[in-house]
Design a protein around this motif. Structure first.
Motif, PDB file in Angstrom:
ATOM      1  N   GLN A   1      28.062  35.484  28.521  1.00 43.16           N
ATOM      2  CA  GLN A   1      29.330  34.861  28.908  1.00 43.16           C
ATOM      3  C   GLN A   1      30.096  35.811  29.817  1.00 43.16           C
ATOM      4  OE1 GLN A   1      31.875  33.951  25.624  1.00 43.16           O
ATOM      5  NE2 GLN A   1      33.486  33.111  26.897  1.00 43.16           N
ATOM      6  N   VAL A   2      30.462  35.320  30.995  1.00 44.60           N
ATOM      7  CA  VAL A   2      31.189  36.143  31.953  1.00 44.60           C
ATOM      8  C   VAL A   2      32.653  36.262  31.543  1.00 44.60           C
ATOM      9  CG1 VAL A   2      31.995  36.274  34.324  1.00 44.60           C
ATOM     10  CG2 VAL A   2      29.640  35.574  33.851  1.00 44.60           C
ATOM     11  N   GLN A   3      33.144  37.482  31.569  1.00 43.83           N
ATOM     12  CA  GLN A   3      34.557  37.722  31.296  1.00 43.83           C
ATOM     13  C   GLN A   3      35.099  38.739  32.280  1.00 43.83           C
ATOM     14  OE1 GLN A   3      34.950  38.712  27.025  1.00 43.83           O
ATOM     15  NE2 GLN A   3      36.408  37.021  26.961  1.00 43.83           N
ATOM     16  N   LEU A   4      36.329  38.527  32.704  1.00 40.62           N
ATOM     17  CA  LEU A   4      37.077  39.479  33.526  1.00 40.62           C
ATOM     18  C   LEU A   4      38.413  39.705  32.820  1.00 40.62           C
ATOM     19  CD1 LEU A   4      36.445  37.845  37.018  1.00 40.62           C
ATOM     20  CD2 LEU A   4      35.351  39.907  36.133  1.00 40.62           C
ATOM     21  N   VAL A   5      38.683  40.950  32.471  1.00 43.98           N
ATOM     22  CA  VAL A   5      39.898  41.257  31.724  1.00 43.98           C
ATOM     23  C   VAL A   5      40.733  42.257  32.509  1.00 43.98           C
ATOM     24  CG1 VAL A   5      40.853  42.115  29.576  1.00 43.98           C
ATOM     25  CG2 VAL A   5      38.719  40.808  29.544  1.00 43.98           C
ATOM     26  N   GLU A   6      41.925  41.802  32.910  1.00 40.30           N
ATOM     27  CA  GLU A   6      42.830  42.663  33.685  1.00 40.30           C
ATOM     28  C   GLU A   6      43.781  43.413  32.766  1.00 40.30           C
ATOM     29  OE1 GLU A   6      42.616  38.724  36.223  1.00 40.30           O
ATOM     30  OE2 GLU A   6      42.884  39.254  34.105  1.00 40.30           O
ATOM     31  N   SER A   7      44.199  44.578  33.228  1.00 37.78           N
ATOM     32  CA  SER A   7      45.219  45.356  32.521  1.00 37.78           C
ATOM     33  C   SER A   7      45.939  46.232  33.534  1.00 37.78           C
ATOM     34  CB  SER A   7      44.589  46.212  31.419  1.00 37.78           C
ATOM     35  OG  SER A   7      43.693  47.154  31.968  1.00 37.78           O
ATOM     36  N   GLY A   8      47.057  46.826  33.100  1.00 36.55           N
ATOM     37  CA  GLY A   8      47.767  47.776  33.945  1.00 36.55           C
ATOM     38  C   GLY A   8      49.000  47.231  34.641  1.00 36.55           C
ATOM     39  N   GLY A   9      49.312  45.970  34.420  1.00 35.16           N
ATOM     40  CA  GLY A   9      50.502  45.412  35.051  1.00 35.16           C
ATOM     41  C   GLY A   9      51.767  45.864  34.344  1.00 35.16           C
ATOM     42  N   GLY A  10      52.903  45.354  34.825  1.00 33.66           N
ATOM     43  CA  GLY A  10      54.163  45.691  34.194  1.00 33.66           C
ATOM     44  C   GLY A  10      55.316  45.641  35.165  1.00 33.66           C
ATOM     45  N   LEU A  11      56.414  46.267  34.754  1.00 30.18           N
ATOM     46  CA  LEU A  11      57.632  46.326  35.561  1.00 30.18           C
ATOM     47  C   LEU A  11      57.735  47.703  36.213  1.00 30.18           C
ATOM     48  CD1 LEU A  11      60.450  45.273  36.423  1.00 30.18           C
ATOM     49  CD2 LEU A  11      61.308  46.157  34.237  1.00 30.18           C
ATOM     50  N   VAL A  12      57.991  47.719  37.499  1.00 34.89           N
ATOM     51  CA  VAL A  12      58.108  48.980  38.227  1.00 34.89           C
ATOM     52  C   VAL A  12      59.221  48.844  39.262  1.00 34.89           C
ATOM     53  CG1 VAL A  12      56.370  48.332  39.948  1.00 34.89           C
ATOM     54  CG2 VAL A  12      56.789  50.754  39.466  1.00 34.89           C
ATOM     55  N   GLN A  13      59.877  49.942  39.562  1.00 37.87           N
ATOM     56  CA  GLN A  13      60.931  49.938  40.571  1.00 37.87           C
ATOM     57  C   GLN A  13      60.335  49.930  41.980  1.00 37.87           C
ATOM     58  OE1 GLN A  13      63.505  53.272  39.774  1.00 37.87           O
ATOM     59  NE2 GLN A  13      64.663  52.127  38.243  1.00 37.87           N
ATOM     60  N   PRO A  14      61.069  49.425  42.944  1.00 37.60           N
ATOM     61  CA  PRO A  14      60.587  49.486  44.326  1.00 37.60           C
ATOM     62  C   PRO A  14      60.236  50.914  44.726  1.00 37.60           C
ATOM     63  CG  PRO A  14      62.483  48.057  44.178  1.00 37.60           C
ATOM     64  CD  PRO A  14      62.341  48.702  42.833  1.00 37.60           C
ATOM     65  N   GLY A  15      59.110  51.045  45.404  1.00 38.87           N
ATOM     66  CA  GLY A  15      58.616  52.362  45.770  1.00 38.87           C
ATOM     67  C   GLY A  15      57.678  52.973  44.752  1.00 38.87           C
ATOM     68  N   GLY A  16      57.574  52.356  43.593  1.00 36.18           N
ATOM     69  CA  GLY A  16      56.722  52.878  42.537  1.00 36.18           C
ATOM     70  C   GLY A  16      55.278  52.476  42.708  1.00 36.18           C
ATOM     71  N   SER A  17      54.463  52.873  41.721  1.00 32.12           N
ATOM     72  CA  SER A  17      53.026  52.628  41.769  1.00 32.12           C
ATOM     73  C   SER A  17      52.534  52.032  40.463  1.00 32.12           C
ATOM     74  CB  SER A  17      52.273  53.938  42.028  1.00 32.12           C
ATOM     75  OG  SER A  17      52.614  54.487  43.271  1.00 32.12           O
ATOM     76  N   LEU A  18      51.472  51.272  40.570  1.00 33.29           N
ATOM     77  CA  LEU A  18      50.747  50.762  39.416  1.00 33.29           C
ATOM     78  C   LEU A  18      49.271  50.737  39.766  1.00 33.29           C
ATOM     79  CD1 LEU A  18      52.790  47.619  38.239  1.00 33.29           C
ATOM     80  CD2 LEU A  18      52.509  49.754  36.972  1.00 33.29           C
ATOM     81  N   ARG A  19      48.432  50.855  38.738  1.00 26.15           N
ATOM     82  CA  ARG A  19      47.001  50.678  38.942  1.00 26.15           C
ATOM     83  C   ARG A  19      46.510  49.564  38.034  1.00 26.15           C
ATOM     84  NH1 ARG A  19      41.701  54.602  38.163  1.00 26.15           N
ATOM     85  NH2 ARG A  19      42.147  54.236  35.938  1.00 26.15           N
ATOM     86  N   LEU A  20      45.988  48.524  38.638  1.00 23.21           N
ATOM     87  CA  LEU A  20      45.405  47.425  37.881  1.00 23.21           C
ATOM     88  C   LEU A  20      43.926  47.705  37.644  1.00 23.21           C
ATOM     89  CD1 LEU A  20      46.958  44.298  39.635  1.00 23.21           C
ATOM     90  CD2 LEU A  20      47.885  45.685  37.765  1.00 23.21           C
ATOM     91  N   THR A  21      43.468  47.322  36.476  1.00 24.74           N
ATOM     92  CA  THR A  21      42.069  47.492  36.087  1.00 24.74           C
ATOM     93  C   THR A  21      41.493  46.140  35.708  1.00 24.74           C
ATOM     94  OG1 THR A  21      42.458  49.741  35.275  1.00 24.74           O
ATOM     95  CG2 THR A  21      40.523  48.601  34.425  1.00 24.74           C
ATOM     96  N   CYS A  22      40.257  45.900  36.111  1.00 25.45           N
ATOM     97  CA  CYS A  22      39.555  44.667  35.738  1.00 25.45           C
ATOM     98  C   CYS A  22      38.188  45.057  35.194  1.00 25.45           C
ATOM     99  CB  CYS A  22      39.410  43.753  36.944  1.00 25.45           C
ATOM    100  SG  CYS A  22      38.367  42.302  36.664  1.00 25.45           S
ATOM    101  N   VAL A  23      38.007  44.854  33.902  1.00 22.81           N
ATOM    102  CA  VAL A  23      36.725  45.148  33.258  1.00 22.81           C
ATOM    103  C   VAL A  23      35.894  43.875  33.215  1.00 22.81           C
ATOM    104  CG1 VAL A  23      35.586  45.983  31.196  1.00 22.81           C
ATOM    105  CG2 VAL A  23      37.774  46.964  31.882  1.00 22.81           C
ATOM    106  N   ALA A  24      34.689  43.957  33.773  1.00 19.99           N
ATOM    107  CA  ALA A  24      33.794  42.793  33.824  1.00 19.99           C
ATOM    108  C   ALA A  24      32.729  42.894  32.747  1.00 19.99           C
ATOM    109  CB  ALA A  24      33.147  42.701  35.196  1.00 19.99           C
ATOM    110  N   SER A  25      32.348  41.755  32.218  1.00 15.47           N
ATOM    111  CA  SER A  25      31.246  41.699  31.258  1.00 15.47           C
ATOM    112  C   SER A  25      30.474  40.404  31.482  1.00 15.47           C
ATOM    113  CB  SER A  25      31.757  41.784  29.822  1.00 15.47           C
ATOM    114  OG  SER A  25      32.655  40.741  29.543  1.00 15.47           O
TER     115      SER A  25
END
Length: 115
Positions: A1-25
């Motif tokens: 069964q194919v799955q894609l699970v994202e993580s790493g989102g959230g609230l950030v101020q302008p100019g900030g950084s985030l890293r999104l992750t997607c784990v596939a199975s």
């Protein structure tokens, strides 16, 4: 069964950084073209970044070029989206997608850029 699970989102101020992750199975990302899409409220889903099967062709939408970086780790069967210098207009639900002769989607994760 194919799955894609994202993580790493959230609230950030302008100019900030985030890293999104997607784990596939259920498949190996080395055989698929992988992409990140986003959908803001009231707008259509739009492509953000993509990387092909070989990993030698990467594309970005114009508004994120120079700020976002897509990458992948074949050993972890995972792709990433590093987002720097975030702007309020980057606020959206971000989706991981795989094209392995069939299109698969993750459930999406919220990214909010606000002061």
């Amino acid at each position: 069964q194919v799955q894609l699970v994202e993580s790493g989102g959230g609230l950030v101020q302008p100019g900030g950084s985030l890293r999104l992750t997607c784990v596939a199975s259920g498949f190996t990302i080395a055989t698929a073209s992988m992409s990140w899409y986003r959908q803001a409220p009231g707008k259509e889903r739009e492509p953000v970044a993509s990387i092909n099967r070989v990993g030698d062709m990467i594309n970005y939408r114009a508004s994120v070029k120079g700020r976002f970086t897509i990458s992948r780790d074949l050993d972890k069967n995972t792709i990433y989206l590093q987002m720097n210098n975030l702007k309020p207009e980057d606020t959206a639900v971000y989706f991981c997608s795989a094209d392995d002769q069939k299109i698969y989607w993750g459930q999406g994760i919220q990214v909010t850029v606000s002061s």
